[in-house]
Each structure stands twice: as structure tokens, then as C-alpha cells.
Scaffold this active site. Structure first.
Site, PDB file in Angstrom:
ATOM      1  CB  SER A 104      29.997 -14.579  65.653  1.00  0.00           C
ATOM      2  OG  SER A 104      31.096 -15.418  65.428  1.00  0.00           O
TER       3      SER A 104
ATOM      4  NE  ARG B 234      24.594  -9.602  70.969  1.00  0.00           N
ATOM      5  CZ  ARG B 234      24.421  -9.563  72.325  1.00  0.00           C
ATOM      6  NH1 ARG B 234      25.696  -9.207  72.900  1.00  0.00           N
ATOM      7  NH2 ARG B 234      23.469  -9.402  72.984  1.00  0.00           N
TER       8      ARG B 234
ATOM      9  NE  ARG C  70      36.904 -13.171  65.269  1.00  0.00           N
ATOM     10  CZ  ARG C  70      36.691 -13.114  63.963  1.00  0.00           C
ATOM     11  NH1 ARG C  70      35.374 -13.324  63.598  1.00  0.00           N
ATOM     12  NH2 ARG C  70      37.380 -12.780  62.784  1.00  0.00           N
TER      13      ARG C  70
ATOM     14  CE  LYS D  77      33.508 -17.088  58.134  1.00  0.00           C
ATOM     15  NZ  LYS D  77      34.651 -16.332  58.398  1.00  0.00           N
TER      16      LYS D  77
ATOM     17  CD  GLU E 275      39.087   8.503  62.744  1.00  0.00           C
ATOM     18  OE1 GLU E 275      40.274   8.225  62.970  1.00  0.00           O
ATOM     19  OE2 GLU E 275      38.283   8.837  63.491  1.00  0.00           O
TER      20      GLU E 275
ATOM     21  N   GLY F 102      53.124  14.204  62.483  1.00  0.00           N
ATOM     22  CA  GLY F 102      52.542  13.718  61.353  1.00  0.00           C
ATOM     23  C   GLY F 102      52.518  14.672  60.182  1.00  0.00           C
ATOM     24  CG  ASP F 103      49.699  14.820  57.203  1.00  0.00           C
ATOM     25  OD1 ASP F 103      49.178  14.804  58.484  1.00  0.00           O
ATOM     26  OD2 ASP F 103      48.963  14.690  56.221  1.00  0.00           O
ATOM     27  N   GLY F 104      50.867  17.072  58.981  1.00  0.00           N
ATOM     28  CA  GLY F 104      50.619  18.443  59.402  1.00  0.00           C
ATOM     29  C   GLY F 104      51.886  19.201  60.111  1.00  0.00           C
TER      30      GLY F 104
ATOM     31  CB  THR G 273      51.418   9.820  63.084  1.00  0.00           C
ATOM     32  OG1 THR G 273      49.953   9.490  62.652  1.00  0.00           O
ATOM     33  CG2 THR G 273      52.309   9.442  61.695  1.00  0.00           C
TER      34      THR G 273
ATOM     35  CG  ASP H 293      49.016   9.497  57.790  1.00  0.00           C
ATOM     36  OD1 ASP H 293      50.249   9.351  58.488  1.00  0.00           O
ATOM     37  OD2 ASP H 293      48.141  10.138  57.618  1.00  0.00           O
TER      38      ASP H 293
ATOM     39  NE  ARG I  87      41.334  13.511  60.962  1.00  0.00           N
ATOM     40  CZ  ARG I  87      41.993  13.552  61.914  1.00  0.00           C
ATOM     41  NH1 ARG I  87      41.517  13.417  62.947  1.00  0.00           N
ATOM     42  NH2 ARG I  87      43.447  14.060  61.813  1.00  0.00           N
TER      43      ARG I  87
ATOM     44  NE  ARG J 290      45.045  17.691  66.563  1.00  0.00           N
ATOM     45  CZ  ARG J 290      45.422  16.421  65.892  1.00  0.00           C
ATOM     46  NH1 ARG J 290      46.418  16.573  64.896  1.00  0.00           N
ATOM     47  NH2 ARG J 290      45.150  15.273  66.310  1.00  0.00           N
TER      48      ARG J 290
ATOM     49  CB  ALA K 209      66.519   8.533  70.694  1.00  0.00           C
TER      50      ALA K 209
HETATM   51  P1  ATP Z   1      48.470  13.425  63.155  1.00  0.00           P
HETATM   52  O1  ATP Z   1      48.605  12.753  61.554  1.00  0.00           O
HETATM   53  O2  ATP Z   1      48.713  12.419  64.301  1.00  0.00           O
HETATM   54  O3  ATP Z   1      47.012  14.031  63.368  1.00  0.00           O
HETATM   55  P2  ATP Z   1      49.675  15.751  62.426  1.00  0.00           P
HETATM   56  O4  ATP Z   1      51.272  16.382  62.644  1.00  0.00           O
HETATM   57  O5  ATP Z   1      49.406  15.491  60.986  1.00  0.00           O
HETATM   58  O6  ATP Z   1      49.596  14.441  63.296  1.00  0.00           O
HETATM   59  P3  ATP Z   1      48.154  18.189  62.516  1.00  0.00           P
HETATM   60  O7  ATP Z   1      47.151  18.888  63.683  1.00  0.00           O
HETATM   61  O8  ATP Z   1      47.763  18.216  61.475  1.00  0.00           O
HETATM   62  O9  ATP Z   1      48.687  16.895  63.131  1.00  0.00           O
HETATM   63  O10 ATP Z   1      49.568  19.184  62.448  1.00  0.00           O
HETATM   64  C1  ATP Z   1      50.204  19.749  63.605  1.00  0.00           C
HETATM   65  C2  ATP Z   1      50.049  21.252  63.695  1.00  0.00           C
HETATM   66  O11 ATP Z   1      51.280  21.513  62.679  1.00  0.00           O
HETATM   67  C3  ATP Z   1      49.070  21.997  63.283  1.00  0.00           C
HETATM   68  O12 ATP Z   1      48.298  22.225  64.644  1.00  0.00           O
HETATM   69  C4  ATP Z   1      49.819  23.292  62.780  1.00  0.00           C
HETATM   70  O13 ATP Z   1      50.055  24.101  64.128  1.00  0.00           O
HETATM   71  C5  ATP Z   1      51.007  23.023  62.436  1.00  0.00           C
HETATM   72  N1  ATP Z   1      50.641  22.907  60.832  1.00  0.00           N
HETATM   73  C6  ATP Z   1      49.826  22.095  60.162  1.00  0.00           C
HETATM   74  N2  ATP Z   1      49.814  22.399  58.589  1.00  0.00           N
HETATM   75  C7  ATP Z   1      50.684  23.679  58.691  1.00  0.00           C
HETATM   76  C8  ATP Z   1      50.778  24.607  57.817  1.00  0.00           C
HETATM   77  N3  ATP Z   1      50.503  24.464  56.466  1.00  0.00           N
HETATM   78  N4  ATP Z   1      51.531  25.729  58.199  1.00  0.00           N
HETATM   79  C9  ATP Z   1      51.897  25.948  59.378  1.00  0.00           C
HETATM   80  N5  ATP Z   1      51.848  25.083  60.306  1.00  0.00           N
HETATM   81  C10 ATP Z   1      50.916  24.046  60.002  1.00  0.00           C
END
Ligand code: ATP
Length: 327
Positions: A220, A167, A159, A218, A227, A106-108, A130, A134, A176, A76, A26
Site C-alpha cells: 500500500s 491500496r 494509512r 510494498k 493542490e 496572507g500575501d494578498g 495563513t 508562504d 495552490r 475577499r 493579543a
Molecule cells: P491566503 O494566503 O490565506 O489566501 P491572502 O491574504 O493572500 O490570504 P487574498 O484573498 O489574496 O488572501 O487577499 C485578501 C484581500 O486583500 C483581497 O480580497 C483584497 O481585498 C485585498 N488585496 C489583495 N491584493 C490587493 C491589491 N493589489 N490591492 C488592494 N487590495 C488587495
């Protein structure tokens, strides 16, 4: 629409999620439609630092809407967290003539994007991709629905065998830091209980419930364990239950990475297409440092800093309902 953006790059980062390919398609096709160049950046920020960038055309994203994973691959990247890594990433964008970036993750991924666009003059817009759901600023993230359907299919199968052998199964699902997969799949499968990081798990209460279930014939049961539950994963919870109660023969299944793969559901394909299209429009309309999401069927832009804040709460009414219905 803004004139200064001539080309848009797209990357996928962090954990892969089904529907990422539909989003890439897209973004690429929307950019081309609006007469901008489109570039695919491979292996997330790591590939950006290494200059793994290719120009994309219509055929580059043909026949991927139905495929799980990500054709751009993900990674990563520790290097992107360093000033040197970010500088290399920027130089590669400049070399390729890319003025704006769509990051799917995702958030990272968004934390990295925010830091990057605070330092360098690159417009960045995010798409929530993701399986964990979250992120604040979108009712659903791309991949969540597919992962849920995978979990539900697996738990239904378990099930059948649980019932045949009297069981009790402890089934560990991904999450996580967040219990969204656990809660929704637990409701959909009629699980006897759902354990997740957001709620305090009491082994005593769980054992009381299992004793009650046993008395009520019940034979089972299914306990869904996220996790990241504070008591540990499914093996740990099963061990603690077994110490106090031997009314069931217990088994543990960890669903693991099967939850990340597979062909995206219709819902994820449509969401990914919509958010991919909207992300390009957002960039061309001057948006920066925001995640594009859908809330109550409307497109909304949420600053990265807010999207990643983890101020999400589990719907306790839903958990209560699940417990009542599974008595
Ligand atoms: P998921 O939620 O599916 O795990 P995610 O996007 O949260 O996905 P992460 O591994 O947490 O996955 O982040 C992806 C990449 O973003 C990291 O490997 C890193 O390169 C980058 N990143 C995360 N935090 C920072 C930060 N504070 N500064 C710079 N880069 C960052």
C-alpha cells in the site's frame, strides 16, 4: 513610544487560519495595556469599507484563544482594490478615530495594506496569518502548524485503511502556489512521494517508483499531492498513474477545508500571542508598512513588498530525505 497613535484597529483578511483569534486577542489587549483604544473591524477590508467597526475591551476577546476561525470574520474584497473602495475605507477609519491598523492575513492582505498606506496616512503593520507558510520574513505563519497536525492526523487514519486493503492513496492537501504543507506533512507521515508546485512532477518517474515499491512488496502507499501541482490535483495525478500502472487499487482523498479549521495548536497560540503583542509595540515604535515575523526566534520586521515576493524556496534536501526514507 509614539504619542500620536491613540487607537488601533485590527482585522483579519483572506483565508482564515487557526490562531487568528489568539492574535486578535493579543492585539486588543496589548493596545489596551498601552492605554490605546482598540477597535475590531469585521469581514476584513470589505467590512472596513462598509464601516463594520466596533470598539473592543478586555471581555470582547475573552475565551477565544482556543477557538479556530476568526471572531472578526474574513472576506475577499474586490472593492478594496479600487481607489473608491480605499477612499471609503479611509473615511471610515477617520470617522472612528483609528490612526493605525493591524492586518492579519496572507500575501494578498499585505499587498492591499501596502497600497493603502502608500496613499493614506494610516500606519499599518501586518501579522502573517495563513496556513500556507508562504511569506518571507517569518519561519512560520500562524495556522500552519495546526493545519499540518490536521493533515497528519487524517493521513495516519488513511494509512490504516490503505494498509488493510492494499491500496494506494493520492491525498490532496492545500497549497495552490506553495508546497510547504505537502512537504512537511509528507515527511511526517512517511509518504511514498510528495508532489508540489515548486518541483517538476514526472509521471514516468512516479510510476517507476511505484513499480519498484510493488516489487519490494510494498502493498500500500500514500502519495501527497499539493493542490497546485503543475500536473493537476490528486484526481488528475491518480488518473495519469492509472493509465500506466495497475499494480495497486487506487483511491483519492481531498482533505479540503478541514485543514483550515479546528482549535489552534500550542505552537500557533504562542506564535499568535507573540506576534500580536509585537505588532502593537511595532506600531507604537513608529513602524509602518511592515510584517512582524519571527526568524530564528527573533522578532523581525519585513517590508510588505519583500514579504510577499514569493522568493521562498522549497528545501530540496528535505524532499530528497523524504524520498530516501520512504523507499
Ligand atoms: P491566503 O494566503 O490565506 O489566501 P491572502 O491574504 O493572500 O490570504 P487574498 O484573498 O489574496 O488572501 O487577499 C485578501 C484581500 O486583500 C483581497 O480580497 C483584497 O481585498 C485585498 N488585496 C489583495 N491584493 C490587493 C491589491 N493589489 N490591492 C488592494 N487590495 C488587495
Amino acid at each position: 513610544m509614539s504619542e500620536e497613535i491613540r487607537s488601533i484597529g485590527v482585522l483579519t483578511s483572506g483565508g482564515d487560519a487557526p490562531g487568528m483569534n489568539a492574535a486578535i486577542r493579543a492585539v486588543v489587549r496589548s493596545a489596551l495595556y498601552f492605554k490605546r483604544k482598540a477597535f475590531g473591524i469585521y469581514r476584513g477590508y470589505e467590512g472596513l469599507i462598509d464601516g463594520e467597526i466596533r470598539e473592543m475591551d478586555y471581555p470582547s476577546v475573552a475565551k477565544i484563544i482556543q477557538r479556530g476561525g476568526t471572531i472578526l470574520q474574513s472576506a475577499r474584497s474586490m472593492r478594496f482594490k479600487t481607489p473608491e473602495g480605499m477612499k471609503l475605507a479611509y473615511e471610515n477609519l477617520k470617522k472612528a478615530g483609528i490612526d493605525a491598523l493591524v492586518v492579519i492575513g496572507g500575501d494578498g492582505t499585505f499587498r492591499g495594506a501596502e497600497e493603502f498606506s502608500n496613499v493614506y496616512p494610516v500606519r499599518v503593520v501586518g501579522i502573517p496569518g495563513t496556513i500556507d507558510n508562504d511569506l518571507y520574513g517569518s519561519d512560520f505563519t500562524i495556522g500552519y502548524d495546526t493545519a499540518l497536525n490536521t493533515v497528519v492526523e487524517a493521513v495516519d487514519k488513511i494509512r490504516d485503511t490503505a494498509g488493510s486493503h492494499n491500496r494506494l492513496f493520492f491525498i490532496e492537501v492545500m497549497g495552490r502556489d506553495a508546497g510547504f504543507i505537502a512537504l512537511r506533512s509528507g515527511i511526517a507521515t512517511g509518504a511514498e512521494d510528495i508532489l508540489m508546485p515548486e518541483t517538476e512532477t514526472s509521471i514516468d518517474e512516479l510510476v517507476d517508483k511505484l513499480r519498484h515499491n510493488r516489487r519490494e512488496s510494498k502493498t500500500s502507499g500514500i502519495i501527497i499531492v499539493a493542490e497546485g501541482d503543475e500536473l493537476g490535483g490528486a484526481y488528475e495525478v491518480a488518473r495519469k498513474v492509472n493509465e500506466q500502472f495497475s499494480g495497486y487499487s487506487t483511491r483519492v482523498t481531498v482533505l479540503g477545508h478541514v485543514q483550515r479549521g479546528g482549535s489552534p495548536t500550542c505552537m500557533d497560540r504562542v506564535l499568535a500571542s507573540l506576534l500580536g503583542f509585537e505588532s502593537v509595540k511595532a506600531i507604537l515604535n513608529g513602524q509602518n508598512n511592515v510584517m512582524v515575523g519571527q526568524v530564528d526566534k527573533k522578532i523581525v520586521y519585513t517590508p510588505f513588498a519583500k514579504a510577499t515576493k514569493h522568493n521562498l524556496t522549497i528545501n530540496r534536501n528535505m524532499l530528497e530525505m523524504a524520498r530516501i526514507l520512504s523507499l
